[in-house]
Design a protein around this motif. Sequence first.
Motif: not given
Length: 127
Positions: A47-57, A62-66, A68-73
């Motif tokens: 479980g601890l190693t799975a998120p590292v393997a699925m990490a995004q660049t 920041a491309s998802t609308p949610k 982007v909205q969070k960053a704007q708020r």
Amino acid sequence: MQFQQDKGGGRRWRCRTKNKPLFVENLVMYQIRMAALALVVSVATAGLTAPVAMAQTADTAASTPKQVQKAQRKADRKAARAKKNAELKDLEKNGYQPGGDQTNYPQNIQNAEKKSAEAKAKAASAP
């Protein structure tokens, strides 16, 4: 369990339902517990190693609308906080003390706001 005497005169604890010494039953329980612990550790490690393997660049994160909205708020809150702090510093510079004597509270802050407005008007009219 019951307490019985052995043939050799020694005493041992024995289980009532089975005729096994207690240490054998404890050994079995110990093995079961160790197997369960090994299972928990292996699942936690996976479980601890799975998120590292699925990490995004950083590009796609920041491309998802949610997001982007969070960053704007967050940026809006930061700007509002900076504006509030600048206004408070200006009022403190003109005589308002937020931690001081609050017996004349409305009058104290109104005087500081009046001085601040006069100073801004004077600065705006100056060439």
